[in-house]
Write a protein that holds these residues in place. Structure first.
Motif, PDB file in Angstrom:
ATOM      1  N   GLU A   2      35.946 -67.421  23.988  1.00 57.83           N
ATOM      2  CA  GLU A   2      35.924 -67.853  25.509  1.00 57.83           C
ATOM      3  C   GLU A   2      34.440 -67.786  26.108  1.00 57.83           C
ATOM      4  O   GLU A   2      33.697 -66.908  25.869  1.00 57.83           O
ATOM      5  CB  GLU A   2      36.929 -66.845  26.275  1.00 57.83           C
ATOM      6  CG  GLU A   2      36.776 -67.000  27.954  1.00 57.83           C
ATOM      7  CD  GLU A   2      37.434 -68.579  28.263  1.00 57.83           C
ATOM      8  OE1 GLU A   2      36.877 -69.353  28.231  1.00 57.83           O
ATOM      9  OE2 GLU A   2      38.645 -68.270  28.533  1.00 57.83           O
ATOM     10  N   TYR A  25      36.032 -71.995  32.810  1.00 53.18           N
ATOM     11  CA  TYR A  25      36.286 -71.364  31.414  1.00 53.18           C
ATOM     12  C   TYR A  25      36.509 -72.341  30.378  1.00 53.18           C
ATOM     13  O   TYR A  25      36.959 -73.604  30.772  1.00 53.18           O
ATOM     14  CB  TYR A  25      37.484 -70.418  31.577  1.00 53.18           C
ATOM     15  CG  TYR A  25      38.935 -70.990  31.964  1.00 53.18           C
ATOM     16  CD1 TYR A  25      39.141 -71.268  33.181  1.00 53.18           C
ATOM     17  CD2 TYR A  25      39.761 -71.313  30.677  1.00 53.18           C
ATOM     18  CE1 TYR A  25      40.259 -71.689  33.520  1.00 53.18           C
ATOM     19  CE2 TYR A  25      41.068 -71.875  31.380  1.00 53.18           C
ATOM     20  CZ  TYR A  25      41.240 -72.171  32.533  1.00 53.18           C
ATOM     21  OH  TYR A  25      42.745 -72.910  32.835  1.00 53.18           O
ATOM     22  N   ASP A  27      38.427 -71.605  27.262  1.00 51.81           N
ATOM     23  CA  ASP A  27      39.508 -71.355  26.184  1.00 51.81           C
ATOM     24  C   ASP A  27      40.659 -71.885  26.961  1.00 51.81           C
ATOM     25  O   ASP A  27      41.166 -71.182  27.871  1.00 51.81           O
ATOM     26  CB  ASP A  27      39.744 -69.833  25.918  1.00 51.81           C
ATOM     27  CG  ASP A  27      40.748 -69.554  24.842  1.00 51.81           C
ATOM     28  OD1 ASP A  27      41.449 -70.545  24.599  1.00 51.81           O
ATOM     29  OD2 ASP A  27      40.721 -68.524  24.409  1.00 51.81           O
ATOM     30  N   SER A  30      43.741 -69.267  27.652  1.00 52.12           N
ATOM     31  CA  SER A  30      43.256 -68.257  28.625  1.00 52.12           C
ATOM     32  C   SER A  30      44.557 -68.435  29.914  1.00 52.12           C
ATOM     33  O   SER A  30      44.487 -69.405  30.293  1.00 52.12           O
ATOM     34  CB  SER A  30      41.942 -68.139  29.265  1.00 52.12           C
ATOM     35  OG  SER A  30      41.138 -67.654  28.424  1.00 52.12           O
ATOM     36  N   ASN A  31      45.030 -67.257  30.303  1.00 51.12           N
ATOM     37  CA  ASN A  31      46.021 -67.402  31.237  1.00 51.12           C
ATOM     38  C   ASN A  31      46.075 -66.227  32.474  1.00 51.12           C
ATOM     39  O   ASN A  31      47.072 -66.135  33.209  1.00 51.12           O
ATOM     40  CB  ASN A  31      47.292 -67.795  30.647  1.00 51.12           C
ATOM     41  CG  ASN A  31      47.927 -66.234  29.890  1.00 51.12           C
ATOM     42  OD1 ASN A  31      47.222 -65.267  30.099  1.00 51.12           O
ATOM     43  ND2 ASN A  31      48.784 -66.295  29.151  1.00 51.12           N
ATOM     44  N   PHE A  33      43.122 -64.484  35.242  1.00 53.50           N
ATOM     45  CA  PHE A  33      41.813 -64.794  35.638  1.00 53.50           C
ATOM     46  C   PHE A  33      41.608 -63.778  36.999  1.00 53.50           C
ATOM     47  O   PHE A  33      42.155 -64.062  38.103  1.00 53.50           O
ATOM     48  CB  PHE A  33      41.990 -66.084  36.311  1.00 53.50           C
ATOM     49  CG  PHE A  33      42.097 -67.185  35.223  1.00 53.50           C
ATOM     50  CD1 PHE A  33      43.451 -67.679  35.138  1.00 53.50           C
ATOM     51  CD2 PHE A  33      41.276 -67.735  34.190  1.00 53.50           C
ATOM     52  CE1 PHE A  33      43.741 -68.501  34.212  1.00 53.50           C
ATOM     53  CE2 PHE A  33      41.496 -68.557  33.390  1.00 53.50           C
ATOM     54  CZ  PHE A  33      42.825 -69.078  33.180  1.00 53.50           C
ATOM     55  N   LYS A  71      40.141 -76.508  34.092  1.00 53.50           N
ATOM     56  CA  LYS A  71      39.748 -75.173  33.642  1.00 53.50           C
ATOM     57  C   LYS A  71      38.758 -74.501  34.478  1.00 53.50           C
ATOM     58  O   LYS A  71      37.470 -74.214  34.306  1.00 53.50           O
ATOM     59  CB  LYS A  71      39.222 -75.133  31.992  1.00 53.50           C
ATOM     60  CG  LYS A  71      40.142 -75.547  31.358  1.00 53.50           C
ATOM     61  CD  LYS A  71      39.605 -75.087  29.794  1.00 53.50           C
ATOM     62  CE  LYS A  71      40.307 -75.827  28.801  1.00 53.50           C
ATOM     63  NZ  LYS A  71      39.914 -77.276  28.499  1.00 53.50           N
ATOM     64  N   ALA A  92      38.018 -63.948  32.614  1.00 53.06           N
ATOM     65  CA  ALA A  92      39.457 -64.732  31.843  1.00 53.06           C
ATOM     66  C   ALA A  92      39.781 -64.081  30.725  1.00 53.06           C
ATOM     67  O   ALA A  92      38.961 -63.411  30.021  1.00 53.06           O
ATOM     68  CB  ALA A  92      38.963 -66.165  31.533  1.00 53.06           C
ATOM     69  N   SER A  93      41.074 -64.057  30.375  1.00 54.56           N
ATOM     70  CA  SER A  93      41.593 -63.667  29.265  1.00 54.56           C
ATOM     71  C   SER A  93      43.239 -64.075  28.836  1.00 54.56           C
ATOM     72  O   SER A  93      43.445 -64.936  29.620  1.00 54.56           O
ATOM     73  CB  SER A  93      41.777 -62.174  29.270  1.00 54.56           C
ATOM     74  OG  SER A  93      43.199 -61.859  29.703  1.00 54.56           O
ATOM     75  N   ARG A  94      43.408 -64.174  27.483  1.00 49.87           N
ATOM     76  CA  ARG A  94      44.746 -64.555  27.379  1.00 49.87           C
ATOM     77  C   ARG A  94      45.944 -63.981  27.872  1.00 49.87           C
ATOM     78  O   ARG A  94      46.997 -64.115  27.458  1.00 49.87           O
ATOM     79  CB  ARG A  94      44.638 -64.613  25.757  1.00 49.87           C
ATOM     80  CG  ARG A  94      43.569 -65.852  25.310  1.00 49.87           C
ATOM     81  CD  ARG A  94      43.781 -66.031  23.595  1.00 49.87           C
ATOM     82  NE  ARG A  94      43.047 -67.024  23.130  1.00 49.87           N
ATOM     83  CZ  ARG A  94      43.225 -67.638  22.135  1.00 49.87           C
ATOM     84  NH1 ARG A  94      44.165 -67.087  21.147  1.00 49.87           N
ATOM     85  NH2 ARG A  94      42.322 -68.348  21.650  1.00 49.87           N
ATOM     86  N   TYR A  99      44.304 -57.965  25.268  1.00 48.39           N
ATOM     87  CA  TYR A  99      43.272 -59.131  25.137  1.00 48.39           C
ATOM     88  C   TYR A  99      41.994 -58.796  25.989  1.00 48.39           C
ATOM     89  O   TYR A  99      42.354 -58.534  27.123  1.00 48.39           O
ATOM     90  CB  TYR A  99      43.916 -60.350  25.616  1.00 48.39           C
ATOM     91  CG  TYR A  99      44.837 -61.098  24.547  1.00 48.39           C
ATOM     92  CD1 TYR A  99      46.165 -61.087  24.600  1.00 48.39           C
ATOM     93  CD2 TYR A  99      44.120 -61.749  23.536  1.00 48.39           C
ATOM     94  CE1 TYR A  99      46.921 -61.621  23.565  1.00 48.39           C
ATOM     95  CE2 TYR A  99      44.828 -62.304  22.400  1.00 48.39           C
ATOM     96  CZ  TYR A  99      46.227 -62.235  22.329  1.00 48.39           C
ATOM     97  OH  TYR A  99      47.130 -62.668  21.687  1.00 48.39           O
ATOM     98  N   THR A 102      36.446 -61.725  29.182  1.00 44.40           N
ATOM     99  CA  THR A 102      35.322 -62.246  29.410  1.00 44.40           C
ATOM    100  C   THR A 102      34.767 -62.516  30.636  1.00 44.40           C
ATOM    101  O   THR A 102      35.493 -63.211  31.377  1.00 44.40           O
ATOM    102  CB  THR A 102      35.141 -63.600  28.541  1.00 44.40           C
ATOM    103  OG1 THR A 102      35.732 -63.325  27.051  1.00 44.40           O
ATOM    104  CG2 THR A 102      33.998 -63.993  28.357  1.00 44.40           C
TER     105      THR A 102
END
Lengths: 113, 116
Positions: A2, A25, A27, A30-31, A33, A71, A92-94, A99, A102
């Motif tokens: 990411e 972002y 990736d 990523s879902n 924030f 994004k 942001a992350s998954r 996870y 970033t």
């Protein structure tokens, strides 16, 4: 991995004005924030977060918007006060506790009385 | 929110010594903790992901033999900076979440390390 870009790096506003900070972002998976506020020498404090199934979330003077197609996501602070002065980080992350987040490079917000 | 405690808050040491930093989740169990480093006026850079009962996962460019991570219990993770040098001087900060699908991350108060 990411990559999170954050703009502007510095932002100066007059008390009572609105402040907007924007992040993008890379990736598409990523879902999650979150936004953090960090005062000098202190720990980052979570101020608001949003998941990808929502386009906007508001908490009093703070709101976050998310455009998953483009994004990008933004932090909006209305009726700014001097105590809002700090460094703000987007991230942001998954999603999920395993996870990693970033972070963007941060925005130094100064609210002038 | 969850409470994450970090000690010490500040440490000054001589070059070549080792420094241990503790991160505790006080009111919840954390199977995963994260260690970040932050240089002045810069962002938080993830160093490693610490998993209880297993080896830590280090980010690219982070020396695992220099930054030893131990996550021996569900409430405690430690970071040891071995043979510290002036370039290791930085703000080190840990974070943890409650686990499961709850990804909200809470940070410790940070440790300002100064290596002389």
């Amino acid at each position: 991995g990411e990559n999170v870009e954050q703009h502007p790096s510095t932002l100066s506003v007059q008390e009572g004005d609105s402040a907007v900070i924007k992040c993008t972002y890379s990736d598409s998976a990523s879902n999650y924030f979150p936004w953090y506020k960090q005062e000098l020498g202190k720990r980052p404090q979570l101020i608001i977060d949003i998941r990808s199934n929502v386009g906007e979330k508001k908490d009093q003077r703070i709101a976050v918007t998310l455009n998953k197609t483009a994004k990008h996501f933004s932090l909006h602070i209305t009726e700014t006060q001097p105590e809002d002065s700090a460094v703000y980080f987007c991230a942001a992350s998954r999603g999920g506790s395993n996870y990693k987040l970033t972070f963007g490079k941060g925005t130094l917000l100064t609210v002038n009385p | 929110g969850a409470v994450v405690s970090q000690h010490p808050s500040r440490v000054i040491c001589k070059s070549g010594t080792s420094v241990k930093i503790e991160c505790r989740s006080l009111d919840f169990q954390a199977t995963t903790m994260f260690w970040y480093r932050q240089f002045p006026k810069q962002s938080l850079m993830l160093m490693a992901t610490s998993n209880e009962g297993s080896k830590a996962t280090y980010e690219q460019g982070v020396e695992k033999d220099k930054f030893l991570i131990n996550h021996a219990s569900l409430t405690l993770s430690t970071l040891t900076v071995t043979s510290a040098h002036p370039e290791d001087s930085s703000f080190y900060i840990c974070s943890a979440s409650r686990g499961g699908q709850n990804e909200k991350l809470f940070f410790g108060s940070g440790t300002q390390l100064s290596v002389l």
